[in-house]
Design an enzyme around this catalytic site. Structure first.
Site, PDB file in Angstrom:
ATOM      1  N   ASP A   1      -1.056  -1.032   5.765  1.00 27.35           N
ATOM      2  CA  ASP A   1      -0.897  -0.439   7.091  1.00 27.35           C
ATOM      3  C   ASP A   1      -1.839  -1.091   8.094  1.00 27.35           C
ATOM      4  O   ASP A   1      -2.896  -1.608   7.727  1.00 27.35           O
ATOM      5  CB  ASP A   1      -1.216   1.067   7.039  1.00 27.35           C
ATOM      6  CG  ASP A   1      -0.139   1.822   6.280  1.00 27.35           C
ATOM      7  OD1 ASP A   1       0.968   1.266   6.129  1.00 27.35           O
ATOM      8  OD2 ASP A   1      -0.419   2.953   5.839  1.00 27.35           O
TER       9      ASP A   1
ATOM     10  N   ASP B   1      -7.856   2.026   6.996  1.00 22.92           N
ATOM     11  CA  ASP B   1      -7.681   2.053   5.540  1.00 22.92           C
ATOM     12  C   ASP B   1      -6.928   0.823   5.065  1.00 22.92           C
ATOM     13  O   ASP B   1      -7.280   0.214   4.059  1.00 22.92           O
ATOM     14  CB  ASP B   1      -6.880   3.305   5.127  1.00 22.92           C
ATOM     15  CG  ASP B   1      -7.782   4.523   5.015  1.00 22.92           C
ATOM     16  OD1 ASP B   1      -9.016   4.333   5.112  1.00 22.92           O
ATOM     17  OD2 ASP B   1      -7.255   5.639   4.859  1.00 22.92           O
TER      18      ASP B   1
ATOM     19  N   ASP C   1      -4.024   0.009   9.937  1.00 26.01           N
ATOM     20  CA  ASP C   1      -5.116   0.905  10.322  1.00 26.01           C
ATOM     21  C   ASP C   1      -6.364   0.563   9.516  1.00 26.01           C
ATOM     22  O   ASP C   1      -6.389  -0.413   8.769  1.00 26.01           O
ATOM     23  CB  ASP C   1      -4.713   2.377  10.124  1.00 26.01           C
ATOM     24  CG  ASP C   1      -4.318   2.660   8.676  1.00 26.01           C
ATOM     25  OD1 ASP C   1      -4.570   1.788   7.807  1.00 26.01           O
ATOM     26  OD2 ASP C   1      -3.762   3.738   8.406  1.00 26.01           O
TER      27      ASP C   1
ATOM     28  N   GLU D   1       0.843  -1.197   0.000  1.00 30.59           N
ATOM     29  CA  GLU D   1       0.000   0.000   0.000  1.00 30.59           C
ATOM     30  C   GLU D   1       0.880   1.249   0.000  1.00 30.59           C
ATOM     31  O   GLU D   1       1.713   1.421   0.878  1.00 30.59           O
ATOM     32  CB  GLU D   1      -0.881  -0.015   1.259  1.00 30.59           C
ATOM     33  CG  GLU D   1      -1.627   1.282   1.509  1.00 30.59           C
ATOM     34  CD  GLU D   1      -2.351   1.272   2.855  1.00 30.59           C
ATOM     35  OE1 GLU D   1      -2.267   0.259   3.590  1.00 30.59           O
ATOM     36  OE2 GLU D   1      -2.995   2.280   3.166  1.00 30.59           O
TER      37      GLU D   1
END
Ligand code: 1YM
Length: 663
Positions: A526, A530, A528, A453
């Protein structure tokens, strides 16, 4: 083939007459059970976790048969402390009288003679559960360290215990009085047979029990896990049966109609010389706004993964009825190309469930129904119900026909687009995408593709990797949600096009796992919200367009650390909160000692990324596994739906989907 002793049991005598000594037929019985212990795989498939759970299914099947015969309303399945299993039903109770052919009580006969049950049930209809193996209670007994059976029947409580693979400690004995009826079986799988594990999975048992509840409407099934300090209990009972099953599958997919189209019927058949029975057929259909089809079929409560004649009959019916209706109502003009089954199944969720007295299975995994007479019966039952539904519900029919007609138009338009992509997608010579930093090895078995990403993390990964075996493909931003997009849009998407070409095996239905260029496809996002969303979008894409990549275990999820603590110039990493606490203790850090929380991969430089996430010697990865399409459907329904919570719970919690694998 192993020789099995099949008992034909017709008459029975009363218990009092039959007190008996051990004789030749007892020895035969033991030899039969011994054969099961010698080759357990022949009877239950494997002695791994699947085989272990198969024991539970066998006992549940007998209780379900009793429910289908109309005598049992409630079944309790309990995992006890020590990983023994208890299954209890409130049916008639297994017969306790002496069976003349075996000279044993009905209970002892059913639990010690191979295939006794099947021959027994002639008076009450037929045995419908089971099928794939359908081996019966005696096989479970043979593979158990011990088994206890308690039967409440005719005012008495009867009890028998077997040890060491089915040896009765004593004959069936009346141990009390009762006013109720039912059968209770408790067993402990033999660890000498199940060498891998004798630990039961609550999730596996719960899922199967819930499916049984959907497939056998009105039967109340209760699952209990009593191994925990606070026991878990769930109850499943669906008055609507497969109608509710379809609604559940559709819940997060945006159904376009409230009703479920329900089809039901049966036909008497003659099978084998002189044997009569009923084929019972039901199906439930509902459409949603998506573009994928979800059709599951069952025979005798067994999921027929490979389809078969019931699915063929279903397809014949929908194609015939929809096209006739479309011509009549002028959705289609005379001479226009007819709707294909694929057009009609776009956005369709359907369950087909038949019960057959004499199922024949074919296919690689023996999960394809082969009985030819089934085709016509299903086609008739489904055809009539669907036709009736269209005429009685013209507004809903209109919605459905609009959807089908759009699917058909899109298919024709997409034909060219798809052909272009096929040409681009590695089935023919193509150039690799510019963004891909490929590895030098051309041996797929040792090659890994990191899908990363963001460009900055992509940059670190490119310089930190092992160039011989690790390739990096950075993704910019979010990728397309393929669940909500039409095929041609999917193939137009640049990020997706890059992945298809890089991986090199093409796309379904032509996807060829033998052509892929990397045996590890590693998703690196990541830690998180997203990041987990991107991960889900990628997994969805692989599931819908390169399914074998997932089913054959080529997809992994990288596990970058969440925390870094530096002590005396040395870096320590923690991958979750618990590990951070352990680390703090081990390093004897004072409260308030600073540590870094990584917000994204981009915060790590190339050396850190290698140490923590790329280096095969030290990294942690999760392998994505999916063994069952129904399970997968539920997972993706939860994930891709509009509800946020299931998505949040997903990656870290869902053990079924992602297995821990330290590589
Ligand atoms: C917890 C497991 O096995 N229940 C059960 C099994 C049987 C009956 C009732 C039963 C069947 C019939 C007549 C019949 C079985 N009986 C046989 C056999 N629960 C569980 N409940 N009476 C009772 O089919 O005619 C096999 S299974 F062969 F003895 F009839």
């Amino acid at each position: 083939m192993e020789e099995e002793k099949v008992m034909h049991i017709q008459e029975s005598e009363s218990l009092e007459k039959g007190d008996k000594e051990y004789n030749a037929s007892d020895i035969q019985v033991l030899e039969g059970l011994e054969a099961v212990r010698k080759r357990p795989g022949m009877y239950i498939g494997t002695t791994g976790p699947n085989g272990l759970h198969h024991l539970v299914w066998e006992i549940i099947d007998n209780a379900i048969d009793e429910a289908l015969a109309g005598y049992c309303t409630e079944i309790v399945v309990q995992i006890n402390k020590g990983d023994t299993i208890t299954v209890k039903d409130n049916g008639r109770g297994v017969p306790v009288d002496i069976v003349s052919k075996s000279g044993l009580s009905g209970v002892e006969t059913v639990f010690t003679i191979l295939h006794a049950g099947g021959k027994f049930g002639e008076t009450s209809g037929y045995k419908v559960s089971g099928g794939l193996h359908g081996v019966g209670a005696s096989v479970v007994n043979a593979l158990s360290e011990w088994m206890e059976v308690t039967v409440n029947k005719n005012g008495g409580v009867y009890y028998i215990k077997f040890v060491d693979g089915g040896k009765p400690v004593e004959h069936l004995k009346k141990i009390g009085e009762t006013t109720t009826s039912g059968t209770t079986v408790t067993f402990k799988p033999d660890p000498k047979i199940f060498l891998d594990t004798v630990i039961f999975s609550y999730d596996t048992i719960r899922d199967r029990v819930r499916q049984m509840a959907y497939l056998n409407r009105g039967v109340k099934l209760i699952v209990i896990d009593d191994r925990l300090d606070t026991p878990v209990q769930e109850t499943f009972c669906y008055e609507g049966g497969i109608i509710e099953y379809v609604k559940n599958i559709n819940a997060n997919k945006g159904p376009i109609m409230e009703d479920v189209i329900y089809c039901e019927g049966y036909e008497e058949i003659e099978y084998l010389p002189e044997k009569k029975g009923k084929i019972y057929c039901e199906a439930a259909i509902q459409y949603n706004e998506s573009y994928s089809k979800t059709v599951f079929s069952f025979c005798n409560n067994i999921h027929t993964h490979e389809g078969g004649t019931h699915e063929e009959g279903f397809r014949m019916a929908i194609q015939r009825v929809v096209n006739n209706y479309a011509l009549e109502k002028k959705y289609l003009k005379e001479g226009e190309e007819k709707y294909t089954v694929d057009d009609i199944q776009e956005g369709m969720v359907a369950i087909i469930s038949i019960k057959h007295p004499n199922p024949q299975y074919e296919g690689q995994t023996k999960t394809k129904l082969g009985n030819t007479e089934v085709r016509k019966i299903v086609s008739q039952v489904v055809g009539e119900a669907l036709k009736r539904f269209f005429y009685e519900n013209p507004k809903v029919a209109n919605l459905i026909l609009d959807k089908i007609s759009m699917a058909s138009k899109a298919r024709m338009a997409a034909r060219t687009a798809q052909e272009n992509v096929r040409r681009k997608s590695g089935l023919e010579f193509t150039t690799l995408p510019g963004k891909l930093a490929d590895c030098s090895s051309k041996n797929p078995a040792e090659c890994e593709l990191y899908i990363v990403e963001g460009d900055s993390a992509g940059g670190s990964a490119k310089s930190g990797r092992d160039r011989d075996t690790q390739a990096v493909l950075p993704l910019r931003g979010k990728i397309l949600n393929v669940e909500k997009a039409r095929h041609e849009k999917v193939f137009d998407n640049a990020e997706i096009g890059n992945m298809i070409v890089a991986i090199g095996g093409g796309v379904d239905p032509e996807f060829d796992v033998l052509k892929i260029r990397y045996h590890k496809i590693v998703i690196m996002t990541d830690a998180d919200v997203d990041g987990s969303h991107i991960r889900i979008l990628l997994l969805t894409f692989f599931y819908r367009y390169m399914r074998d990549l997932i089913t054959q275990g080529y997809v992994y999820i990288a596990q970058p650390p969440l925390y870094k603590v530096e002590v005396k110039g040395k870096a320590y990493y923690a991958y979750n909160d618990e590990q951070l606490e352990v680390l703090k203790k081990q390093l004897e850090l004072k409260p308030g000692y600073p540590f870094q929380r990584y917000k994204g991969l981009g915060e790590m430089n190339d050396v850190q990324l290698w140490d923590t996430t790329l280096n095969p010697k030290t990294r942690k990865m999760l392998r994505v596994t999916l063994s069952d399409a129904i399970e997968a459907e539920q997972v993706f329904t939860d994930l891709m739906g509009d509800e946020v919570q299931p998505r949040k719970d997903f990656i870290y919690k869902n053990a079924k989907f992602v297995k821990n694998l330290d590589i």
